[in-house]
Design an enzyme around this catalytic site. Structure first.
Site, PDB file in Angstrom:
ATOM      1  N   GLU A  60      -2.137   1.697  -4.827  1.00  0.00           N
ATOM      2  CA  GLU A  60      -1.905   2.846  -5.720  1.00  0.00           C
ATOM      3  C   GLU A  60      -3.141   3.249  -6.505  1.00  0.00           C
ATOM      4  OE1 GLU A  60       0.198   0.327  -5.349  1.00  0.00           O
ATOM      5  OE2 GLU A  60       1.954   1.331  -4.492  1.00  0.00           O
ATOM      6  N   HIS A 129      12.586  -1.659 -10.229  1.00  0.00           N
ATOM      7  CA  HIS A 129      12.696  -0.433  -9.422  1.00  0.00           C
ATOM      8  C   HIS A 129      13.628   0.595 -10.050  1.00  0.00           C
ATOM      9  CE1 HIS A 129      10.745  -2.664  -6.167  1.00  0.00           C
ATOM     10  NE2 HIS A 129      10.624  -1.526  -5.534  1.00  0.00           N
TER      11      HIS A 129
END
Lengths: 332, 341
Positions: A60, A129
């Site tokens: 990322e 998440h």
């Protein structure tokens, strides 16, 4: 008009912008062959090829930094981060580079970058998440942070975001991709601005301010309230940086009561920031303390029963509204 | 004694003398910066390039105007070498409106779209991913420009280094990664921070060519950078260069450098000064004379003085600049948009 899903509306926006402008390309983890973790980019690789639909390594920080570099180099990247949770690995590039460069370098560099990422809970994905982290980014000067909740808005706002000369964090919600809504026919050009909220339901007794997936929960709550004689005005912020404060103040002047409903945590978040702004700009119009409906102040539990308790729901909004709308008002 | 048309590394006498001048200029400019810092004219953190001049001069000499340079916070020299007026750099150090970033950036944040100076980063290794992205943009647009990215040995410890090298190699990007290994990341010696004793295994790990270069020899840097730049320009992908150098001053102006001995510093200054080494070589090969070096040095001193005068006499940014340029469209500069009172 037709009725399509949020996912399809997003894909149409990406596709139309890619057709419109050669500089627009998309990159991200598993967006090409796989079609995107939430199938948003399905078919785009086949249509546009590897040059403009780029799978990236699972990294990322570099893909976000590279997207910033590509924007500095004259392109218009749309970066998909798999979820908002993973954006923390990219947060240095988002906060220290993307948000700062235009100002820090005396107005010279422009970073026309869109970073798409879904957040939110409700699908038993557990603590790492299920987060709503938009509020962290909304704290930072130099960014635009938007949270479209409907197929119409997501399409129009993505188009605006791609054309915007600033870095735009485009926060989706994992449970929104399948919702359906009216969207103009393909080829009918429209955009939705990145700095305006919208009244999604007009009402006179109370203003309920919300954004992202909670808009849909709030609309159901408003229906329930209507049955009890409470006419709620529902405002979808659509963007949380900048906040469309005029829209909120106008509504408060009319209803004199406010509930803020969000999925994120309570403290130092978007809801508390909104409340402070309303107290600052509309204190004299308030007849009751602002009520705040929010997610439980815990890391998201996995168990379905616990997760349900952690997520703010329709009943909580109804209860908060009834707490500040006097019975005598409810039937006027 | 005036000298022939002798050349070194394919460079003409004029080019070599220009390189000598640029090294002198960086030295004098940084000395002047240090002086102004101690006078309180420059604030914040300031990291000097003294001792590392051969790295910037040797490498950036290979670049074209359309090429891009990204750097760390030790970037005054890189900006000047890419064409930025010393005055404009000094004015930025002074926080004046005439600085390249209008006084909003400071020592660590030099920029010019026109010159291809793409920052000045205060976050270690932040420029490596962006350099990959800029190189990607060039590749995407079919442009022939090269991106050169400078960073220190400390940046090698960051994840961004590894992620960037992998991506650059995977996508065959036209970028040159220039590690200025000055042997200390602030106070941390390389030997204590790296599990390897050179970057060559790391270049190999990412399947890209790498070279170790003596960073006190401007010609060696020039030749290595030339190979790397040509590779990038020919579409052959990225290169990692490890340029071994030494900063003669502390990490920043406030660093007393307790982590290394004075003997070590003296040894480097007295025997490994890149300007002295270059002068010796030019003289030995009959390319230039001491008088020419002196002339260059006098000119460099003058330019540094002039830069400081310019900075001193420039206005501060106007108060209205505080809220200008947060966003490209200033209407959305604040956290809330309010059109009515």
């Amino acid at each position: 008009m037709r009725t399509i899903t949020y996912r399809d509306a997003l894909r149409e926006a990406i596709r139309e912008e890619m057709l419109r402008d050669e500089r627009v390309f998309i990159l991200g983890e598993d967006i090409a062959g796989y079609g995107g973790t939430y199938a948003v980019s399905k078919g785009l690789f086949e249509e546009f090829g590897e040059k403009r639909v780029r799978d990236t390594p699972l990294a990322e920080e570099v893909i976000t930094g590279a997207a910033i570099g590509a924007a500095l180099g004259g392109l218009r990247p749309i970066l998909e981060l798999m979820t908002v949770n993973f954006s923390l690995l990219a947060s240095d590039q988002i906060i220290n580079s993307a948000a700062k460069f235009h100002y820090m370098f005396g107005g010279q560099p422009q970073i026309p970058l869109v970073i798409r990422m879904p957040g939110g809970g409700g699908a038993q994905r557990g603590a790492q998440h299920s987060q709503m982290l938009e509020t962290m980014y909304a704290h930072v000067p130099g960014l635009k942070v938007v949270t479209p909740a409907t197929p119409y808005d997501v399409k129009g706002m993505l188009k605006s975001a791609v054309r915007d000369p600033n870095p735009v964090l485009f926060i989706e919600h994992e449970l929104l991709y399948n919702i359906k809504g009216d969207v103009p026919d393909e080829g009918v050009e429209y955009t939705v601005p990145l700095d305006r909220g919208e009244v999604k339901r007009a009402g006179q007794h109370i203003t309920i301010i919300t954004f992202s997936r909670m808009l849909h929960v709030t609309m159901q709550a408003a229906e329930d309230l209507a049955k009890e004689g409470i006419d709620a005005e529902v405002i979808d912020l659509r963007c949380i940086r900048p906040i469309d404060i005029d829209l909120l103040v106008d509504s408060v002047k009319k209803t004199n009561r406010v509930v803020i409903a969000e999925e994120g945590w309570k403290y130092y978040g978007t809801g508390q920031g909104l409340a402070a702004l309303i107290y600052e700009f509309a204190f004299d119009y308030l007849d009751a303390p602002i009520q705040h409906v929010h997610g439980a102040d815990v890391p998201m539990p996995y168990s379905k029963s616990l997760e349900r308790l952690a997520m703010p729901n329709k009943d909580a909004i109804v209860k908060a509204a009834k707490a500040i709308v006097p019975a005598v008002l409810a039937h006027t | 004694m005036a000298i022939s048309n002798a050349t070194l590394a394919g460079l003409t006498r004029t080019q070599l003398l220009e390189m000598h001048y640029m090294m002198s200029l960086l030295r004098r400019f940084e000395e002047k910066s240090a002086e102004e810092y101690t006078r309180g004219k420059i604030g914040g953190f300031m990291h000097l390039y003294i001792g590392q001049e051969a790295v910037g001069v040797g490498s950036i000499t290979n670049l074209l105007p359309e090429d891009r340079v990204l750097s760390s916070y030790r970037e005054h020299g890189h900006a000047i070498l890419k064409g930025m007026e010393p005055r404009v750099v000094m004015a930025e150090l002074f926080g004046k409106s005439t600085g390249c970033s209008k006084g909003k950036g400071g020592s660590m944040h030099m920029w010019s779209n026109e010159l291809g100076v793409y920052g000045g980063n205060g976050i270690v290794a932040a420029q490596l991913p962006m350099a990959a992205g800029l190189a990607f943009a060039a590749q995407y647009q079919g442009l022939n420009n090269v991106t050169m990215c400078f960073f220190g040995d400390g940046a090698v410890d960051e994840g961004a280094f590894h992620e960037s090298l992998n991506l650059a190699s995977l996508w065959k990007l036209p970028v040159v990664y220039m590690c200025e290994n000055n042997q200390y990341s602030m106070g941390m010696a390389v030997a204590k921070a790296w599990a390897v004793d050179s970057l060559m295994p790391r270049a190999a790990a990412y399947n890209m060519p790498g070279e170790q270069v003596d960073g006190m020899d401007v010609i060696a840097v020039y030749e290595a950078a030339l190979r790397a730049v040509e590779r990038a320009r020919n579409g052959e992908g990225p290169t990692l260069l490890e340029i071994k150098t030494y900063r003669f001053r502390g990490h920043s102006m406030t660093d007393p450098a307790y982590y290394r001995t004075r003997e070590e510093e003296h040894e480097w200054r007295n025997t490994r000064d890149p300007i002295g080494i270059f002068e010796k070589r030019l003289q030995e090969q009959g390319i230039a004379t001491q008088a020419e070096f002196d002339q260059n040095d006098a000119r460099a001193t003058q330019v540094a003085e002039d830069a400081a005068d310019f900075a001193e006499n420039s206005p501060d940014p106007a108060p209205a600049e505080l809220f200008t340029g947060v966003m490209v469209d200033n209407s959305t500069a604040l956290s809330f948009r309010r059109e009515r009172e």
